[in-house]
Scaffold this motif. Structure first.
Motif, short mmCIF file in Angstrom:
data_model
loop_
_atom_site.label_atom_id
_atom_site.label_comp_id
_atom_site.label_asym_id
_atom_site.label_seq_id
_atom_site.Cartn_x
_atom_site.Cartn_y
_atom_site.Cartn_z
N GLY A 49 0.55 -7.97 -9.76
CA GLY A 49 0.98 -6.71 -9.30
C GLY A 49 0.42 -6.36 -7.77
O GLY A 49 0.54 -5.46 -6.87
N PHE A 50 -0.75 -7.37 -7.34
CA PHE A 50 -1.07 -7.19 -6.11
C PHE A 50 -0.88 -8.31 -5.19
O PHE A 50 -0.06 -8.16 -4.09
N GLY A 51 -0.98 -9.52 -5.47
CA GLY A 51 -0.54 -10.92 -4.70
C GLY A 51 -1.16 -11.81 -5.17
O GLY A 51 -2.10 -12.30 -6.28
N VAL A 52 -1.09 -12.90 -4.32
CA VAL A 52 -1.68 -14.40 -4.64
C VAL A 52 -2.34 -15.05 -3.38
O VAL A 52 -1.67 -14.88 -2.29
N PHE A 53 -3.57 -15.28 -3.69
CA PHE A 53 -4.36 -16.27 -2.31
C PHE A 53 -4.18 -17.61 -2.63
O PHE A 53 -4.40 -18.06 -3.91
N LYS A 86 5.16 -8.30 -6.02
CA LYS A 86 6.30 -7.32 -5.88
C LYS A 86 5.93 -5.90 -5.95
O LYS A 86 6.29 -5.15 -4.83
N GLU A 87 5.08 -5.57 -6.99
CA GLU A 87 4.67 -4.17 -6.80
C GLU A 87 3.80 -3.61 -5.51
O GLU A 87 4.34 -2.72 -5.05
N LEU A 88 3.15 -4.38 -5.02
CA LEU A 88 2.44 -4.10 -3.86
C LEU A 88 3.67 -3.94 -2.55
O LEU A 88 3.71 -3.11 -1.63
N ARG A 89 4.38 -4.87 -2.56
CA ARG A 89 5.62 -5.02 -1.56
C ARG A 89 6.21 -3.83 -1.61
O ARG A 89 6.57 -3.03 -0.51
N GLU A 90 6.71 -3.39 -2.75
CA GLU A 90 7.44 -2.14 -2.93
C GLU A 90 6.85 -0.92 -2.57
O GLU A 90 7.41 0.03 -1.91
N ARG A 91 5.49 -0.98 -2.80
CA ARG A 91 4.78 0.09 -2.40
C ARG A 91 4.54 0.56 -1.01
O ARG A 91 4.60 1.24 -0.33
N LEU A 92 4.32 -0.85 -0.33
CA LEU A 92 4.45 -0.89 1.08
C LEU A 92 5.65 -0.41 1.95
O LEU A 92 5.41 0.19 2.96
N ASN A 93 6.60 -0.81 1.34
CA ASN A 93 8.16 -0.55 2.01
C ASN A 93 8.63 0.77 1.34
O ASN A 93 9.70 1.21 1.85
N ALA A 94 7.84 1.77 0.57
CA ALA A 94 8.42 2.81 -0.01
C ALA A 94 8.47 3.92 1.12
O ALA A 94 7.52 3.90 1.88
N PRO A 95 9.45 4.85 0.98
CA PRO A 95 9.12 5.97 2.10
C PRO A 95 8.03 6.53 1.77
O PRO A 95 7.54 6.77 0.67
N PRO A 96 7.50 7.32 2.64
CA PRO A 96 6.20 7.99 2.55
C PRO A 96 6.22 9.02 1.69
O PRO A 96 5.17 9.46 0.71
N ALA A 97 7.52 9.77 1.35
CA ALA A 97 7.22 10.89 0.33
C ALA A 97 7.19 10.20 -1.18
O ALA A 97 6.72 10.87 -2.03
N THR A 98 7.75 9.17 -1.36
CA THR A 98 7.50 8.50 -2.67
C THR A 98 6.63 7.26 -2.92
O THR A 98 6.33 6.95 -3.95
N ALA A 99 5.72 7.20 -1.76
CA ALA A 99 4.61 6.04 -1.76
C ALA A 99 3.68 6.80 -2.97
O ALA A 99 2.94 5.89 -3.59
N ALA A 100 3.27 7.92 -3.22
CA ALA A 100 2.47 8.37 -4.06
C ALA A 100 3.40 9.25 -5.26
O ALA A 100 4.24 9.81 -4.81
N PRO A 107 -2.90 11.67 -1.48
CA PRO A 107 -1.89 11.67 -0.21
C PRO A 107 -1.33 10.29 0.05
O PRO A 107 -1.48 9.12 -0.35
N PRO A 108 0.04 10.40 0.62
CA PRO A 108 0.90 9.18 0.88
C PRO A 108 -0.07 7.93 1.82
O PRO A 108 0.18 6.85 1.28
N GLY A 109 -0.74 8.24 2.55
CA GLY A 109 -1.53 7.37 3.22
C GLY A 109 -2.45 6.64 2.26
O GLY A 109 -2.75 5.50 2.66
N GLU A 110 -2.94 7.00 1.17
CA GLU A 110 -3.72 6.39 0.34
C GLU A 110 -2.97 5.75 -0.89
O GLU A 110 -3.59 5.55 -1.65
N ALA A 111 -1.79 5.57 -0.95
CA ALA A 111 -1.00 5.10 -1.91
C ALA A 111 -1.62 3.72 -2.25
O ALA A 111 -1.62 3.66 -3.68
N LEU A 112 -1.84 2.84 -1.53
CA LEU A 112 -2.37 1.61 -1.93
C LEU A 112 -3.65 1.34 -2.62
O LEU A 112 -3.74 0.71 -3.63
#
Length: 129
Positions: A49-53, A86-100, A107-112
């Motif tokens: 849900g976050f990523g791969v290092f 995938k989950e993080l990528r989707e959240r990064l690219n979500a419109p600000p109104a649906t990020a949270a 707040p939308p800016g703190e969605a991550l």
């Protein structure tokens, strides 16, 4: 804008006030230390849900000094690679109104910082090699 380790610790303390600050610091430091050791050993770290290092090898090559144009030998090295999940990528690219989520007071800016794992039970972090 970047988030420092101490800011990360502060946010965790705010979200888990029942956990003493020193314990949060120790946990964060231990997680980063274990991740560092795994990467140094050449292992891959996958946080679902976050990523791969992972560590990638770069071959030695001949480069060019951009100022003088002179050829320069660039030694082989290892570099860190991160691929967002995938989950993080989707959240990064979500419109600000649906990020949270609407039920959230985040707040939308703190969605991550509000990934579903953050408030839930401890994560099991698969470290694959």
């Amino acid at each position: 804008m970047c988030m420092t380790r101490s800011e990360l610790i502060e946010r965790i303390v705010e979200r888990a006030p029942h956990v003493p600050r020193r314990e949060v610091e120790a946990i964060v430091h231990a997680v980063f230390e274990q991740m560092s050791q795994a990467l140094i050993a050449g292992r891959r770290i996958e946080l679902r849900g976050f990523g791969v290092f992972c560590v990638r090898a770069r071959r030695a090559r001949t480069g060019r000094n951009p100022k003088t144009g002179q050829r320069v030998s660039v030694p082989a090295r290892r570099t860190l690679s991160f691929a967002a999940g995938k989950e993080l990528r989707e959240r990064l690219n979500a419109p600000p109104a649906t990020a949270a989520s609407p039920a959230s007071d985040t707040p939308p800016g703190e969605a991550l910082s509000s990934l579903p794992h953050a408030a839930g039970p401890p994560l099991s972090v698969p470290v694959t090699g």
